[in-house]
Every structure is written in structure tokens, then in C-alpha cells.
Design a protein around this motif. Structure first.
Motif, PDB file in Angstrom:
ATOM      1  N   TYR A  80       9.268  30.236  28.852  1.00 26.84           N
ATOM      2  CA  TYR A  80       9.096  28.774  29.587  1.00 26.84           C
ATOM      3  C   TYR A  80      10.515  28.317  30.062  1.00 26.84           C
ATOM      4  O   TYR A  80      10.290  27.288  30.640  1.00 26.84           O
ATOM      5  N   SER A  81      11.543  29.147  29.610  1.00 23.12           N
ATOM      6  CA  SER A  81      12.871  28.701  30.276  1.00 23.12           C
ATOM      7  C   SER A  81      13.102  29.147  31.242  1.00 23.12           C
ATOM      8  O   SER A  81      14.356  28.995  32.021  1.00 23.12           O
ATOM      9  N   ARG A  82      12.336  30.080  31.947  1.00 21.72           N
ATOM     10  CA  ARG A  82      12.742  30.602  33.125  1.00 21.72           C
ATOM     11  C   ARG A  82      11.598  30.431  34.220  1.00 21.72           C
ATOM     12  O   ARG A  82      10.615  30.971  34.110  1.00 21.72           O
ATOM     13  N   ARG A  83      12.125  29.812  35.366  1.00 20.18           N
ATOM     14  CA  ARG A  83      11.153  29.813  36.585  1.00 20.18           C
ATOM     15  C   ARG A  83      11.944  29.446  37.768  1.00 20.18           C
ATOM     16  O   ARG A  83      12.182  28.362  38.181  1.00 20.18           O
ATOM     17  N   GLY A  84      12.405  30.734  38.434  1.00 21.68           N
ATOM     18  CA  GLY A  84      13.136  30.665  39.533  1.00 21.68           C
ATOM     19  C   GLY A  84      14.136  29.520  39.772  1.00 21.68           C
ATOM     20  O   GLY A  84      15.277  29.708  38.857  1.00 21.68           O
ATOM     21  N   VAL A  85      14.278  28.521  40.635  1.00 16.27           N
ATOM     22  CA  VAL A  85      15.253  27.524  40.723  1.00 16.27           C
ATOM     23  C   VAL A  85      15.455  26.802  39.481  1.00 16.27           C
ATOM     24  O   VAL A  85      16.513  25.991  39.125  1.00 16.27           O
ATOM     25  N   ALA A 105       2.899  21.585  35.948  1.00 11.89           N
ATOM     26  CA  ALA A 105       1.537  22.207  36.402  1.00 11.89           C
ATOM     27  C   ALA A 105       1.851  23.860  36.093  1.00 11.89           C
ATOM     28  O   ALA A 105       1.053  24.480  35.826  1.00 11.89           O
ATOM     29  N   TRP A 106       3.290  24.334  36.436  1.00 11.12           N
ATOM     30  CA  TRP A 106       3.526  25.506  36.304  1.00 11.12           C
ATOM     31  C   TRP A 106       3.390  25.893  34.752  1.00 11.12           C
ATOM     32  O   TRP A 106       2.798  27.048  34.541  1.00 11.12           O
ATOM     33  N   VAL A 107       3.851  25.102  33.988  1.00 13.46           N
ATOM     34  CA  VAL A 107       3.913  25.440  32.564  1.00 13.46           C
ATOM     35  C   VAL A 107       2.450  25.603  31.995  1.00 13.46           C
ATOM     36  O   VAL A 107       2.084  26.596  31.447  1.00 13.46           O
ATOM     37  N   ALA A 126      11.244  28.897  24.735  1.00 13.35           N
ATOM     38  CA  ALA A 126      10.595  27.720  24.964  1.00 13.35           C
ATOM     39  C   ALA A 126      11.745  26.506  24.651  1.00 13.35           C
ATOM     40  O   ALA A 126      12.384  26.544  23.846  1.00 13.35           O
ATOM     41  N   SER A 127      11.667  25.526  25.597  1.00 12.32           N
ATOM     42  CA  SER A 127      12.371  24.342  25.288  1.00 12.32           C
ATOM     43  C   SER A 127      11.580  23.124  25.756  1.00 12.32           C
ATOM     44  O   SER A 127      11.350  22.850  26.742  1.00 12.32           O
ATOM     45  N   PHE A 128      10.865  22.420  24.608  1.00 15.98           N
ATOM     46  CA  PHE A 128      10.012  21.258  24.711  1.00 15.98           C
ATOM     47  C   PHE A 128      10.378  20.275  23.585  1.00 15.98           C
ATOM     48  O   PHE A 128      10.708  20.862  22.465  1.00 15.98           O
ATOM     49  N   TRP A 160      13.148  22.601  20.143  1.00 17.56           N
ATOM     50  CA  TRP A 160      12.056  21.642  20.082  1.00 17.56           C
ATOM     51  C   TRP A 160      12.792  20.238  20.176  1.00 17.56           C
ATOM     52  O   TRP A 160      11.767  19.343  19.854  1.00 17.56           O
ATOM     53  N   THR A 161      13.941  19.839  20.523  1.00 14.73           N
ATOM     54  CA  THR A 161      14.489  18.527  20.580  1.00 14.73           C
ATOM     55  C   THR A 161      14.501  18.191  22.248  1.00 14.73           C
ATOM     56  O   THR A 161      14.792  16.990  22.358  1.00 14.73           O
ATOM     57  N   PHE A 162      14.620  19.057  23.093  1.00 12.16           N
ATOM     58  CA  PHE A 162      14.647  18.580  24.582  1.00 12.16           C
ATOM     59  C   PHE A 162      13.645  19.281  25.155  1.00 12.16           C
ATOM     60  O   PHE A 162      13.417  20.690  25.119  1.00 12.16           O
ATOM     61  N   THR A 163      13.220  18.698  26.106  1.00  8.96           N
ATOM     62  CA  THR A 163      12.300  19.472  27.133  1.00  8.96           C
ATOM     63  C   THR A 163      13.303  19.968  28.506  1.00  8.96           C
ATOM     64  O   THR A 163      14.136  19.115  28.673  1.00  8.96           O
ATOM     65  N   LEU A 164      13.039  21.028  28.946  1.00 10.84           N
ATOM     66  CA  LEU A 164      13.974  21.598  29.778  1.00 10.84           C
ATOM     67  C   LEU A 164      14.182  20.680  30.880  1.00 10.84           C
ATOM     68  O   LEU A 164      15.324  20.571  31.717  1.00 10.84           O
ATOM     69  N   LEU A 165      13.041  20.198  31.567  1.00 12.95           N
ATOM     70  CA  LEU A 165      13.122  19.095  32.500  1.00 12.95           C
ATOM     71  C   LEU A 165      12.601  17.824  32.125  1.00 12.95           C
ATOM     72  O   LEU A 165      11.654  17.685  31.368  1.00 12.95           O
TER      73      LEU A 165
END
Length: 383
Positions: A80-85, A105-107, A126-128, A160-165
Motif C-alpha cells: 500500500y506504500s507504492r502507487r506511481g507518483v 479510492a485506489w486503496v 502499509a502505512s496507515f 501504524w502511526t501515520f497515514t501515507l497521505l
């Protein structure tokens, strides 16, 4: 007229090939690249080297490749930490609300895709922020683990402490006190422990784990149930929460197959002066260089071959009496290593001489100056 015909013949390249019928060309191509004639296991092995995007592109080639790409053996990684840009290597990056909704939505589409493919996961990254009750990332990960085959999961990389975005919200919250922050951290820990319980039942064969850790008794007890762990990295969660020496010793003693351990521990100022004991029969690599204030009084690591430790000045001013009172409790790291690590070969990426136990030497003393907190190697009022 004759001249024009001759000139055209001269201009025409002598290497120009004659046209080949379409049927012959297809046959030649099939003979040159007989991918469809390979056994299914070989085809799957070739496709396994592709990433998710390339696999989906292959599924558009023909119906046979589409069926092949849907096979569960090709979906071994959930990243979940890799998606293009969006693969920016940053945590908690603020983006516009529109960009966040698009990523969210991509997730969910990616999760549905893995479930529909009946993925058999070996790796989960993952980073959530599991304390986020609005987006419910913890429920999303639980839903994924409940609907895919994850019994053979071996690699877990979880922040599990930060969401990627994070969405850029300019509204000013009226209540942003430290009490509210502590409640959020309690929610994070509770959700993390719920996920850890699920992982102990669904993924008991995890051998490599990298995550933030809260060092509570419940979390330590759950972590020790992963008896197949070989590589473990525990990062900061809450810098104001200390780690007791007994907790750290219990963790290392309870993991019989652990080979590599990396610790990010910040010893609080109120616990300054505490020293730690590590005991493990299997540990071969130990990295405590990201830690601050972590001092060892005893090491019982008969299999240890490499140690990385770094002394970090924290800017604390101490008078001489207080400093000497604290340092008098700590033995020199050289004596700790000499007595408790009989197979040690490298210290801070430097190869040790075979006779380092009998007598110290210049290069070793320079390394100890960078990593030891004893009176001999740290004589300063600034800590």
C-alpha cells in the motif's frame, strides 16, 4: 522511360526482403517465442517478476493470459506504500482533499483487487494511522487479512502511526490539547493491538517484521508469540514512554529464532542512569545506533557477530557530581563485549582484530569513543 525504370532499380536496396505471408510470419514468431507452450508453472514463474501494473497490462493481451494473471500465486505482495507518483518515501504528507480522495479510492480498489484474485500473501507493506476512526484503516487491513490467504505471510512492514497521505484541512480545531493527543495515541495503541492479535492467529509464520512499537506489556506479550521471527526492527512510537530493562530482556529471550534486531529506543530523562541487559542464544546482528541513552550493563549473546552502537549527545547539562554518580553505575562497553560476546567480529562496521579481547588498540578505542558512555569514554558536561 527506360531511364526512369533503371534509376528505380538502382535506388531499390539489394537487402530488401521479399514479403512473407501472414501465416508464415505467425508461425515464425511462435517458433521464436513459444511462451504458450511452456508448462503453466513456468509461465507463472516468468510473470511473477512483474509488478502489479505490468501484470494487469499482460491480462489485456489475450484471454489465456488474462486467466493466467488471475492465478492466486501471482499475487504475493500487498504494498500500500507504492502507487506511481504517490511513492514519495514520506509519511503523513499533506495533499489536497481531491488528491487524498483519489488515493483513498485506489486503496479500496487495490484491496478489492487482491481479494478477488484470492491472493496468497507473502509480504504486506502499509502505512496507515490505525487511530483514524473516520477512514477506518484498521478495519480495511482486518478485512484484507480475513479474505485472502495469509497463512504463509513472512514479511510485515507496518507503520501504524501515520497515514501515507493526509488531506489538507485548513479548519481550526478548537480542542487540540495534549489530553486530546494522548487519547489519539491510546486509540492507536488499541487498534494496533487488535491487529496484532489477528496477525498472531492468521499469520503465525512471519519471519521478518518492521514496525513502530509501544512497548506495553500487552504488545510485548503478543509480539513474543511470533516464534518464527528472524529479523525484527522496532521503531519509535511515543518518545515519552520508557522501556523497562525487564521488558527488553523478556522480548529477546522469548524469540528463539531471532537473528537480527534493530532497536529505536529513546530513554526518557527521568530514566537517565538505567542500564539494560540483553540475552539471546540466537542473535547474530544487533543495531542500537538509532537509540538514544541506551546503555548496556550486561550482554549474554553467544552468537553475536556484529554490533552497531552510537553515542548521541542530547544537549543535557549536568554538573560533575551528578554525571559521575550516573556513570559510576555503568561498565565500559569494551568489558561488556569482551565478557558477553565471544563471537563478535565487527563493531560499527569495522572489522575487529582477532586479539581484541586480550588487548585494546587504537582503532578500537576510537570506536568506543563514539559508542560508550562510561567515564573513560565520555568526560563532558554536555550529554
Amino acid at each position: 522511360m527506360t531511364t526512369n525504370i533503371i534509376s528505380s532499380a538502382v535506388i531499390m536496396s539489394p537487402r530488401k526482403r521479399a514479403l512473407v505471408p501472414v501465416n508464415s510470419r505467425r508461425k515464425a514468431v511462435d517458433d521464436f517465442f513459444p511462451f504458450n507452450f511452456l508448462p503453466v508453472e513456468c509461465q507463472l514463474h516468468v510473470l511473477s517478476f512483474l509488478n502489479e501494473v505490468d501484470k494487469c497490462s499482460c491480462a489485456l493481451v489475450c484471454s489465456s493470459w488474462s486467466c493466467l494473471v488471475r492465478f492466486w500465486k501471482l499475487w504475493r505482495v500487498a504494498d500500500y506504500s507504492r502507487r506511481g507518483v504517490f511513492h514519495l518515501g514520506q509519511e503523513g504528507l499533506l495533499v489536497s482533499n481531491r488528491e487524498f480522495e483519489r488515493w483513498k479510492a485506489w486503496v479500496h480498489h487495490y484491496t478489492h483487487h487482491l481479494i478477488s484474485r484470492r491472493a496468497s500473501l507473502l509480504t504486506l507493506k502499509a502505512s496507515f494511522d490505525l487511530g483514524d476512526r473516520y477512514n477506518k484503516w484498521g478495519e480495511l487491513l482486518s478485512h484484507l487479512l480475513d479474505n485472502v490467504h495469509c497463512r504463509d505471510l513472512s514479511h510485515l512492514d507496518l507503520n501504524w502511526t501515520f497515514t501515507l497521505l493526509e488531506p489538507l484541512d485548513l479548519r481550526v480545531h478548537s480542542s487540540s490539547s495534549s489530553h486530546q493527543d494522548s487519547i489519539t495515541k491510546m486509540d492507536q495503541v488499541a487498534s494496533f493491538q487488535e491487529l496484532l492479535v489477528k496477525l498472531t492467529h492468521s499469520c503465525p509464520r512471519i519471519s521478518k517484521m518492521r514496525l513502530h512499537f509501544d512497548w506495553s506489556d500487552v504488545s510485548v506479550s503478543l509480539l513474543t508469540q511470533f516464534q518464527h521471527l528472524r529479523v525484527l526492527e522496532l521503531k519509535y512510537f511515543w518518545v515519552f514512554k520508557g522501556v523497562t530493562p525487564s521488558t527488553l530482556q523478556t522480548l529477546t529471550k522469548s524469540l528463539p529464532n531471532l537473528k537480527s534486531l534493530t532497536l529505536h529506543i529513546l530513554v526518557p530523562l527521568r530514566n537517565l542512569g538505567i542500564s539494560y541487559t540483553l540475552e539471546s542464544l540466537s542473535l547474530e546482528f544487533l543495531d542500537v545506533s538509532p537509540s538514544r541513552g541506551l546503555v548496556f550493563s550486561c550482554l549474554k549473546l553467544p552468537a553475536l557477530r556484529e554490533l552497531r552502537a552510537k553515542k548521541i549527545v542530547r544537549g543535557i547539562t549536568l554538573d560533575r557530581r551528578t554525571r559521575l554518580s550516573i556513570q559510576s553505575r555503568w561498565p565500559c562497553l569494551y568489558h561488556v563485549l569482551r565478557d558477553g560476546t565471544p563471537k563478535l567480529q565487527a563493531l560499527n562496521n569495522e572489522r575487529l582484530l582477532p586479539t581484541w579481547r586480550e588487548q585494546s588498540y587504537g582503532e578500537l578505542s576510537a570506536i568506543l569513543e563514539q559508542s560508550c558512555y562510561c567515564v573513560q569514554h565520555l568526560d563532558s558536561w554536555l550529554w
